[in-house]
Design an enzyme around this catalytic site. Structure first.
Site, PDB file in Angstrom:
ATOM      1  N   LYS A 269     -11.091   6.657 -29.180  1.00  0.00           N
ATOM      2  CA  LYS A 269     -12.254   7.549 -29.164  1.00  0.00           C
ATOM      3  C   LYS A 269     -13.526   6.752 -29.404  1.00  0.00           C
ATOM      4  CE  LYS A 269     -10.095  11.832 -30.738  1.00  0.00           C
ATOM      5  NZ  LYS A 269     -10.372  12.536 -29.484  1.00  0.00           N
ATOM      6  N   GLU A 341      -2.525  13.424 -27.878  1.00  0.00           N
ATOM      7  CA  GLU A 341      -1.351  13.267 -28.750  1.00  0.00           C
ATOM      8  C   GLU A 341      -0.865  14.579 -29.337  1.00  0.00           C
ATOM      9  OE1 GLU A 341      -4.407  13.041 -29.776  1.00  0.00           O
ATOM     10  OE2 GLU A 341      -4.273  14.288 -31.565  1.00  0.00           O
ATOM     11  N   ARG A 343      -0.502  17.599 -28.176  1.00  0.00           N
ATOM     12  CA  ARG A 343       0.485  18.362 -27.392  1.00  0.00           C
ATOM     13  C   ARG A 343       1.869  17.732 -27.453  1.00  0.00           C
ATOM     14  NH1 ARG A 343      -3.175  17.883 -22.183  1.00  0.00           N
ATOM     15  NH2 ARG A 343      -4.686  17.887 -23.889  1.00  0.00           N
TER      16      ARG A 343
END
Ligand code: BES
Ligand code: MN
Ligand code: ZN
Length: 489
Positions: A269, A341, A343
């Site tokens: 990120k 991640e 899910r």
């Protein structure tokens, strides 16, 4: 803050809280003629969220008495959430005026059920007084210590019922907020499991915690892949409330996303805002809070809540984009982004709750997609379901709790976006309709059970104080899930 009920008598002492509707200014029974005069002189019109603070001299005692007056807006348009907002605003005013004990005058507006009115006021008071200050050397003391809800004798049963449930829900929500606000260096997967155990002891539900070996034995490879890069080992948390043993085939399964920190993994990120990703276990906090309230009120139904808790970090042992991994359901998954991640962990957790705990209905709650914030902002939770009846129940629960929800479509075309030639599924559905494809990924693991997915990425935390909430975690989902569970009884 202490909230209690008190049988009203005309010689009640101390400062008062009084609510008035916009169109009720003339007819309503003001606590004192002076208050009406002072309010009118200030131009107070009873609009929603408007407040006035008046001081007058009590004739008998010659004491000064403050009255905090809260506007409700138009009486016929009043709802529980507006009352919470009015309460939050009024209590913030009381705090500014250094009020210590506030007595709310008996409620005589009959537009809403009295028990729900009391519940809403109590929730708003408890949520409003919440602070996350345990890391401050010197925490600021609040002046407002106590709210007394006074009532007429014939109102006692409803008031007591509302008070009790309001306290349960207020405390459970604040507990969830503490879990979410706690930074990731302390709220590790192991710590989250400890907190679930503590909540189970306090509120009366059973908790089982599994460590890596047991998780491996269950075949939860998708979950384990996400946690592989972190030195903080994963935990699988199972919480059970068997409130209806006579119907063992009816089980509500709750699944909460429990990523204690989401760096994005190798699909890292941006640095800016990454700290916010300590909130990525907000779904877990919601289900722990909801279980607490459900157990405290001993609801007459069976609920099993699960959390696959781990940390999405970066190291030489982590999973990579391009990897093809397995899952408990036996489906293979192509990793397109290590940042999708949630899910993966939810897929195994949802599959577990259906196959091992025999859940007949599944609700999952997750800070799943940034796209939910783009679509709905920070006021509304996004919802996907395969069962319209469940959405209707959720909407009714939302009317009770004031937490807004909105359904997004789950048309079959969207499922195509999660397909690939390389594996049974891939873990991103591309840029388009990200909240929908994220939800539908989880759907593929619930064995066609009635299922509903709540994306709380936008609603899980507030960037600043608002109405009865404070900056930081909102505890969203706790009260919503409680009312949803109650509707299944
Ligand atoms: N935890 C994030 C979602 C999120 C983002 C919550 C911002 C709150 C604020 C989630 O794990 C994530 O990273 N989702 C990706 C999915 C994408 C890679 C398909 C996203 O939303 O960008
Ligand atoms: Mn992510
Ligand atoms: Zn995440």
């Amino acid at each position: 803050m202490d909230v209690r009920a008190l049988l009203y008598s005309p010689d009640v002492t101390g400062d008062l809280l009084f609510f008035v509707a916009e169109d009720g200014i003339a007819e309503c029974k003001w606590p004192h003629a002076a208050v009406q005069t002072l309010c009118e002189a200030q131009g107070f019109a009873g609009k929603l969220g408007e407040t006035a603070v008046c001081t007058y001299v009590e004739e008998e005692t010659a004491n000064l008495r403050k009255v905090v007056v809260g506007g409700l807006g138009k009486a016929a348009e009043l709802c529980l959430e507006k009352l919470r907002k009015a309460t939050g605003n009024a209590l913030k005013q009381a705090e500014k005026h250094k009020v210590e004990t506030l007595t709310m005058l008996p409620w005589d507006l009959n537009l809403l059920p009295l028990d729900a009115v009391v519940r809403a006021v109590v929730e708003a008071a408890l949520l409003n007084s919440y602070r996350f200050d345990r890391y401050l050397g010197e925490s600021k003391e609040q002046s407002l210590k106590s709210l007394q809800i006074s009532y007429a004798s014939q109102q006692e049963v409803d008031v007591m019922r509302g008070l009790k449930l309001g306290q349960t829900l207020g405390h459970a929500t604040n507990m969830a907020r503490d879990l979410v606000n706690e930074p990731a260096n302390s709220m590790t997967p192991a710590q989250l499991a400890e907190e679930a155990i503590k909540a189970g002891e306090t509120f009366g539900f059973a908790v089982e915690v599994m460590e890596r070996d047991a998780i491996e034995e269950l075949g939860m490879t998708a979950f384990l892949e996400v946690g592989k890069a972190s030195a903080n080992s994963p935990r699988f948390i199972v919480m059970r409330h068997l409130g209806k043993p006579e119907e063992p085939e009816q089980i509500l399964g709750l699944v909460g996303k429990g990523i204690t920190f989401d760096s994005g993994g190798l699909s890292i990120k941006p640095a800016q805002g990454m700290g916010g990703m300590k909130f990525d276990m907000g779904g877990a906090a919601s289900v722990i809070g909801a279980m607490s309230a459900i157990a405290a009120e001993n609801l007459h139904l069976n609920v099993v809540a699960v959390v696959a808790a781990c940390e999405n970090l970066i190291s030489g042992t982590g999973y990579r984009p391009g990897d093809i991994i397995g899952s408990m359901a036996g489906k293979t998954i192509l990793i397109e982004s290590t940042d999708a991640e949630g899910r993966l962990t939810l897929a195994d957790a949802a599959h577990y709750v259906v196959t091992k705990e025999r859940a007949s209905t599944v609700v999952d709650v997750a800070t799943l997609t940034g796209a939910a914030i783009v679509a709905l902002g920070t006021v509304t939770t996004g919802v996907i379901t395969n069962d319209q009846g469940l959405y209707e129940r959720l909407q009714a629960a939302s009317d009770q709790s004031g937490e807004r929800v909105w359904q997004l479509p789950s048309f079959p075309e969207y499922r195509e976006q999660n397909k690939t030639h390389q594996a049974d599924l891939k873990n991103t559905g591309g840029r388009e309709a990200g909240t929908i494809t994220g939800g539908l990924f989880i759907e593929a693991f619930v064995e066609e059970k009635p299922w509903i997915h709540l994306d709380i990425a936008g609603t899980c935390f507030a960037a600043k104080d608002r109405e009865y909430l404070r900056e930081g975690a909102t505890g969203v989902g706790v009260r919503l899930l409680y009312h949803f569970a109650e509707s299944l009884i």
